[in-house]
Design an enzyme around this catalytic site. Structure first.
Site, PDB file in Angstrom:
ATOM      1  N   CYS A  86       1.068  -1.243   0.020  1.00  0.00           N
ATOM      2  CA  CYS A  86      -0.154   0.150  -0.071  1.00  0.00           C
ATOM      3  C   CYS A  86       1.040   1.233  -0.171  1.00  0.00           C
ATOM      4  O   CYS A  86       2.078   1.292  -0.021  1.00  0.00           O
ATOM      5  CB  CYS A  86      -0.859   0.197   1.032  1.00  0.00           C
ATOM      6  SG  CYS A  86      -0.101   0.762   2.775  1.00  0.00           S
ATOM      7  N   CYS A 145       3.626   1.835   2.744  1.00  0.00           N
ATOM      8  CA  CYS A 145       4.782   1.091   2.500  1.00  0.00           C
ATOM      9  C   CYS A 145       5.729   1.916   1.463  1.00  0.00           C
ATOM     10  O   CYS A 145       7.116   1.940   1.868  1.00  0.00           O
ATOM     11  CB  CYS A 145       4.612  -0.200   1.630  1.00  0.00           C
ATOM     12  SG  CYS A 145       3.566  -1.353   2.601  1.00  0.00           S
ATOM     13  N   ASP A 204      -4.546  26.149 -30.845  1.00  0.00           N
ATOM     14  CA  ASP A 204      -3.659  26.760 -32.029  1.00  0.00           C
ATOM     15  C   ASP A 204      -4.564  26.212 -33.132  1.00  0.00           C
ATOM     16  O   ASP A 204      -5.186  25.408 -32.943  1.00  0.00           O
ATOM     17  CB  ASP A 204      -2.551  25.879 -31.974  1.00  0.00           C
ATOM     18  CG  ASP A 204      -1.498  26.184 -33.201  1.00  0.00           C
ATOM     19  OD1 ASP A 204      -1.604  27.508 -33.601  1.00  0.00           O
ATOM     20  OD2 ASP A 204      -1.094  25.568 -33.887  1.00  0.00           O
ATOM     21  N   ASP A 206       0.398  22.013 -31.341  1.00  0.00           N
ATOM     22  CA  ASP A 206       1.266  20.775 -31.995  1.00  0.00           C
ATOM     23  C   ASP A 206       2.496  20.033 -31.182  1.00  0.00           C
ATOM     24  O   ASP A 206       3.041  19.267 -31.606  1.00  0.00           O
ATOM     25  CB  ASP A 206       1.680  20.964 -33.433  1.00  0.00           C
ATOM     26  CG  ASP A 206       2.617  22.392 -33.207  1.00  0.00           C
ATOM     27  OD1 ASP A 206       3.221  22.678 -32.055  1.00  0.00           O
ATOM     28  OD2 ASP A 206       3.035  23.083 -34.386  1.00  0.00           O
ATOM     29  N   ASP A 253       4.405  25.217 -30.420  1.00  0.00           N
ATOM     30  CA  ASP A 253       3.706  26.018 -29.285  1.00  0.00           C
ATOM     31  C   ASP A 253       4.166  25.609 -27.951  1.00  0.00           C
ATOM     32  O   ASP A 253       3.512  25.796 -26.757  1.00  0.00           O
ATOM     33  CB  ASP A 253       2.142  25.545 -29.256  1.00  0.00           C
ATOM     34  CG  ASP A 253       1.695  26.353 -30.757  1.00  0.00           C
ATOM     35  OD1 ASP A 253       1.883  27.601 -30.967  1.00  0.00           O
ATOM     36  OD2 ASP A 253       0.781  25.310 -31.427  1.00  0.00           O
TER      37      ASP A 253
END
Length: 700
Positions: free
Chosen positions: A15, A18, A409, A590, A594
């Site tokens: 968990c 740990c 964009d 893209d 950008d």
């Protein structure tokens, strides 16, 4: 000294507590870039001193965990498996419980009950006791401390009664054995459920585990894909998984890239095209030259990104972590107070006081708080990845909550990015062939999508060749060039002069020579995307460096009212910042041109293919070109965050209600253990619902 990245496979972590124990220990040692993934059984860190690694491994094992060489080859010993421990304990616990209903008087004998309980108690000491002691040493006491104290108290109380022959009211061996057995059952369900939460990463890892046909001196040898080196020639036939990233040297094929993009339609590949390791060759035969292997491959980078993303904590988890860190000491204090009040104030007697205190210990569940966030994040990120959406971290999921603006964009995002040359208009007595030659010569030196499209289309048209001496690119403006005669050229989106219906202008020695009109079609589904965003209460914004007339046409077609056209990269940054001040802002572009604006936004989304640049440039990568994947990202983030909140509510509410109920004596330790064992399963089960939950945006 150079920092070295160390990767260890660590078993035994069950968990988040740990993981916190290991993380804190590594932090105390001054290590950097620490990543502890309890579900993936992986620990990573950076160190400048490689000689310290054996000591670090010893310290991790000192916490009660096991460092192993290869997870895929690792097999737990029979007696180490939780399944084996549960079955063993259940065999001895069953008659202890049945003695209350069966007419076999010999089962009531204290020595028989001791004999049945002792093997279970020993297993409990080895399983919970060892974990409890190591967690206390690490400074992060876990749930096992409570289980160990509760079961030990019941056993010692019963043992004293047996030795001193104090009678049946001192026999609580079934309580001790039942606590251990039920918690082991809960651990078993928890282990299997957590394994399901990491299935997306494991599915991707399987794509790496393939054989390859390497060609050496004209002969074919079959080797493991891990043995392929950059530059090797590999043969791939119909039905094979492509073993590594590479470029096609010979042949053509249809490739199924759905494991990366979620897109089921095969992609046609020809000579010189790139292919990605792990994708499937549906038809055709190709020879490829390996270009990126091992950790440099696209698939390896995506797997590493997903592992780091699943370990990245959203801010909402901080409350759970803070409570979990002090939870165990607080519960022990509450149990002690319960014992003292029941015994001294309410005169409940030793037996009732002890049972109430044990019930408090075993009913409380810090693990539910520790599992609430990471399990939901793992499932949410995994489902997104299978649909071609890579999300970099659980913190990104929370960052998109209550999004107010999505900034687009234009080129390659709302439009296809495949440019058709519509017209070239020349000025003065300049022949169109001359203009074509200048444009082709300049754009051949650029990697911009527009440039590549123009060069490809001009190849087939008559043109006068031009030799250029120098070419340079001015980001966001255009290209400058000088020919061998000393003439200077500029080709770009000029803001003044000429016809506004044309996208690009060509200048020679500062005189307008020609204008180029190019057509970039709107993507299918763009209008539906914008309408759906509006339905969700999100304002779409168009931000582009393209001409105002073209931006207005696209915006009008799609129904976007907020438009910012003809903007340079630094102007884009300022505009993104303005929207951030007004509300949560997502920027989608893209992923290359950008990059600054994507970084500036609350969340940057890269609309790109599975390239290395795209993987590095934004917090979210859409691996397919379908605009609906953006809606899917927003929806899966929304549902994942909702699941986290549900899990945390259950974890807190359960403990807030259960602990007082147990303290007041309304719940026996056995029923408390049963309830606690399944509280974790409820949290994980709610997270697993994300795998099949219907996730769809509102109809536009």
């Amino acid at each position: 000294m150079t920092e070295q990245l160390v990767e260890l496979n660590v078993t035994g972590m069950h968990c988040n507590n740990c993981a916190i124990s290991v993380h804190r220990m590594l932090e105390k040692k001054g290590l950097q870039n620490i990543l502890v993934d309890f579900a993936g059984e992986e620990v990573k860190f950076s160190t400048a001193d490689a000689s310290a690694v054996p000591g670090i491994i010893k310290d991790i094992e000192g916490l009660g965990y096991h460092v192993i060489e290869d997870l895929s080859a690792h097999q737990e010993k029979f007696y180490q498996k939780v399944e084996s421990k549960f079955i063993f304990c259940a065999i001895f616990t069953a008659p202890l419980l049945l003695h209350m209903v069966l007419p076999w008087h010999w089962l009531h004998h204290a020595s028989v009950q001791l004999a049945l309980c002792l093997p279970v108690f020993i297993v409990g000491c080895l399983h919970f006791g060892k974990s409890a002691i190591t967690s206390i040493k690490s400074g992060v006491p876990n749930m096992d401390v409570l289980i160990f104290i509760g079961s030990t108290a019941a056993f010692i109380y019963s043992l004293v009664g047996t030795i001193q022959n104090l009678g049946g009211q001192y026999q609580f061996y079934e309580t001790c054995a039942t606590i251990i057995t039920l918690v082991l059952l809960g651990n078993l369900f928890e282990k299997r459920s957590v394994t399901q939460t990491t299935s997306a990463v494991k599915d991707l890892v399987k794509f790496q585990q393939v054989e390859a046909r390497r060609i050496v001196n004209g002969e074919i040898e079959v080797v493991n894909a891990k043995e392929i080196k950059s530059g090797d020639i590999v043969l791939v036939n119909t039905g094979d998984k492509i073993p590594v990233d590479g470029d096609i040297l010979e042949g053509s094929a249809s490739v199924d890239e759905s494991m990366l993009t979620g897109e089921s339609v095969p992609v046609e590949k020809q000579k010189y095209d790139s292919v990605i390791g792990g994708t499937i060759l549906q038809s055709g035969n190709i020879r490829i030259m390996a270009t990126k292997v091992g950790s440099n491959s696209v698939l390896a980078q995506i797997i590493d990104l997903m592992k780091r993303a699943q370990a990245a904590k959203p801010p909402i988890q901080k409350l759970g972590d803070k409570v979990a860190a002090v939870f165990v000491p607080a519960v022990i204090l509450i149990a002690l107070i319960t014992f003292l009040l029941t015994y001294f104030v309410f005169n409940g007697g030793l037996q009732n006081s002890l049972m109430h205190a044990i019930a408090v210990l075993v009913i409380s569940c810090p693990c539910a708080m520790g599992l609430a966030t990471p399990t939901a994040v793992m499932v949410g990120l995994g489902r997104a990845a299978k649909n071609g959406v890579l999300i970099k971290g659980g913190d990104t999921i929370e960052a998109v909550a209550n999004t107010k603006y999505v900034i687009f964009d234009k080129t390659g995002t709302l439009t296809t990015g495949k440019f058709a040359l519509r017209d070239i208009k020349t000025y003065g007595d300049v022949p169109v062939e001359s203009a074509r030659g200048i444009i082709a010569a300049i754009e051949a030196r650029s990697n911009h999508p527009i440039a590549r499209s123009l060069v490809e289309q001009l190849k087939a048209q008559p043109q006068e060749k031009l030799i250029l001496k120098t070419v340079s690119e001015e980001k966001g403006l255009g290209m400058r060039a000088e020919d061998v005669q000393g003439n200077h050229y500029f080709l770009g989106a000029a803001k003044d002069g000429g016809d506004s219906n044309y996208n690009l202008s060509l200048y020679k020695n500062q005189q307008l020579l020609a204008q180029i009109a190019i057509q970039d079609d709107i993507k299918p589904g763009a209008a539906n995307l914008i309408a759906s965003l509006k339905k969700m209460g999100i304002t779409p914004v168009l931000l582009s460096g393209d001409k105002a007339s073209r931006c207005n046409d696209v915006a009008q077609t799609l129904g976007i009212t907020s438009i910012h056209a003809e903007k340079l990269p630094d102007e884009k940054l300022a505009i993104v910042d303005v929207y951030k001040q007004k509300g949560k802002t997502v920027m989608i572009g893209d992923g290359i041109n950008d990059a600054p604006a994507l970084t500036k936004a609350d969340v940057g989304v890269s609309m790109n293919d599975a390239s290395h640049i795209a993987i590095q440039s934004a917090r979210v990568i859409l691996l397919n070109t379908d605009l609906n994947s953006l809606l899917f990202f927003l929806q899966v983030s929304k549902h994942t965050l909702l699941t986290i909140k549900q899990n945390l509510f259950w974890a807190f509410a359960y403990n807030i209600v259960a602990i007082p109920v147990a303290a007041l004596g309304f719940m026996s330790p056995m029923f408390g253990a049963f309830t606690m064992a399944f509280s974790d399963v409820v949290v994980i089960g709610n997270s697993l619902r994300l795998k099949i939950k219907r996730i769809s945006p509102p109809a536009p």
